[in-house]
Design a protein around this motif. Structure first.
Motif, PDB file in Angstrom:
ATOM      1  N   ARG A 172      -1.983  -2.970  13.045  1.00 30.47           N
ATOM      2  CA  ARG A 172      -0.769  -2.436  12.432  1.00 30.47           C
ATOM      3  C   ARG A 172      -0.059  -1.461  13.376  1.00 30.47           C
ATOM      4  N   HIS A 184       0.867  -1.188   0.000  1.00 38.51           N
ATOM      5  CA  HIS A 184       0.000   0.000   0.000  1.00 38.51           C
ATOM      6  C   HIS A 184       0.899   1.232   0.000  1.00 38.51           C
ATOM      7  N   LYS A 198      -2.917  -3.788   6.515  1.00 40.82           N
ATOM      8  CA  LYS A 198      -4.196  -3.095   6.716  1.00 40.82           C
ATOM      9  C   LYS A 198      -5.223  -3.975   7.414  1.00 40.82           C
ATOM     10  N   SER A 234      -8.413  -3.288  13.303  1.00 42.89           N
ATOM     11  CA  SER A 234      -8.079  -1.977  12.763  1.00 42.89           C
ATOM     12  C   SER A 234      -6.856  -1.351  13.429  1.00 42.89           C
ATOM     13  N   THR A 281       3.030  -3.016   5.093  1.00 39.17           N
ATOM     14  CA  THR A 281       1.878  -2.111   5.176  1.00 39.17           C
ATOM     15  C   THR A 281       0.604  -2.903   5.440  1.00 39.17           C
ATOM     16  N   ASP A 322      -8.026  -5.130   6.663  1.00 36.00           N
ATOM     17  CA  ASP A 322      -9.355  -4.517   6.616  1.00 36.00           C
ATOM     18  C   ASP A 322     -10.481  -5.528   6.430  1.00 36.00           C
TER      19      ASP A 322
END
Length: 265
Positions: free
Chosen positions: A142, A49, A131, A139, A129, A133
């Motif tokens: 990271r 990302h 995420k 959430s 990176t 999601d």
């Protein structure tokens, strides 16, 4: 701050009581002292990302010791990213950016694509990176991971110093994120991890399906390069990793993640 002011308040806590006694191992705010030795350090960032580049740059600035930064990207302009990082991170000896296939996620990038570069160093750090999601409960995962291993200059210095100064430490990883239930656990990865360790020449009679050893869940960690040398030298290729299909478990990457908790032993 509330505690310092003498105000009784229930503060949030990372981790759960069942993980055992909470001990202060790293001092987040202690002054840096400088290292007595000069180990060769490299850091790998899998920058899938790219929009998170500045986010990770602020953490990479906490590495006070000179280091080489290895960056893997997927179908991005590596020259632009290299130039930006070289300017934003003056403490790097070198920045190497490579385009890699979107296969094997963050794990394949260092095990395969950067293996020969990593072998030249003594200390290795891997971040990506992340995420996550697919689950709202993750959430903050990271931030939790990067904070624990790169949250301040003092933390980074203490981690490198511990790896260099203690022959019994092979890998340093964050605690388990509080939203992860019943860790450590194999998930669907016991057989795959068992076969991987056998292929590396390790005796597997002591590895039980009933008890998964601790491992760096989320794949953020620091280690001695000697700890991961079997993975870097065993000839794993990109073709050994599954094609990307949004898998959440039972891949070679998940097996390597768990093997990382066993190799130092």
């Amino acid at each position: 701050l509330e505690v310092a002011k003498g105000i009784k308040s229930r503060l949030p806590r990372f981790g759960k009581g069942e993980y055992g006694k909470i001990e202060k191992w790293l001092s987040f705010d202690s002054p840096t002292k400088g290292l007595n030795v000069s180990p060769k350090v490299c850091v790998h960032l899998h920058l899938f990302h790219v929009d998170m580049l500045d986010y990770y740059t602020q953490y990479l600035r906490n590495i006070g010791h000179p280091y080489t930064l290895l960056v893997s990207v997927c179908d991005k302009d590596e020259l632009v990213i290299k130039e930006k990082l070289s300017i934003d991170l003056p403490n790097t000896n070198n920045v190497i950016v490579k385009n890699v296939p979107n296969r094997g996620r963050d794990v394949a990038s260092w095990v395969v694509y950067f293996a020969e570069e990593i072998k030249k160093y003594e200390i290795f750090c891997h971040i990506h990176t992340k995420k996550s999601d697919y689950n709202a409960a993750y959430s903050g995962w990271r931030q939790f991971l990067i904070h624990n291993i790169m949250g301040s200059k003092s933390v980074v210095e203490q981690i490198i110093s511990s790896l260099v100064g203690n022959e019994n430490i092979g890998l340093i990883m964050p605690p388990y994120f509080s939203a992860l239930p019943n860790q450590p656990k194999w998930g669907g990865n016991y057989q795959r991890t068992y076969q991987l360790l056998q292929s590396l020449g390790y005796a597997t009679h002591s590895i039980s399906e009933n008890q998964c050893p601790d491992f760096p869940a989320g794949s953020f960690f620091w280690c001695k390069v000697s700890t991961i040398m079997p993975l870097l030298s065993c000839g794993i290729s990109y073709d050994d990793f599954e094609e990307e299909a949004g898998q959440l478990d039972n891949t070679l990457g998940h097996a390597i993640e768990r093997a990382l908790g066993i190799l130092p032993l």
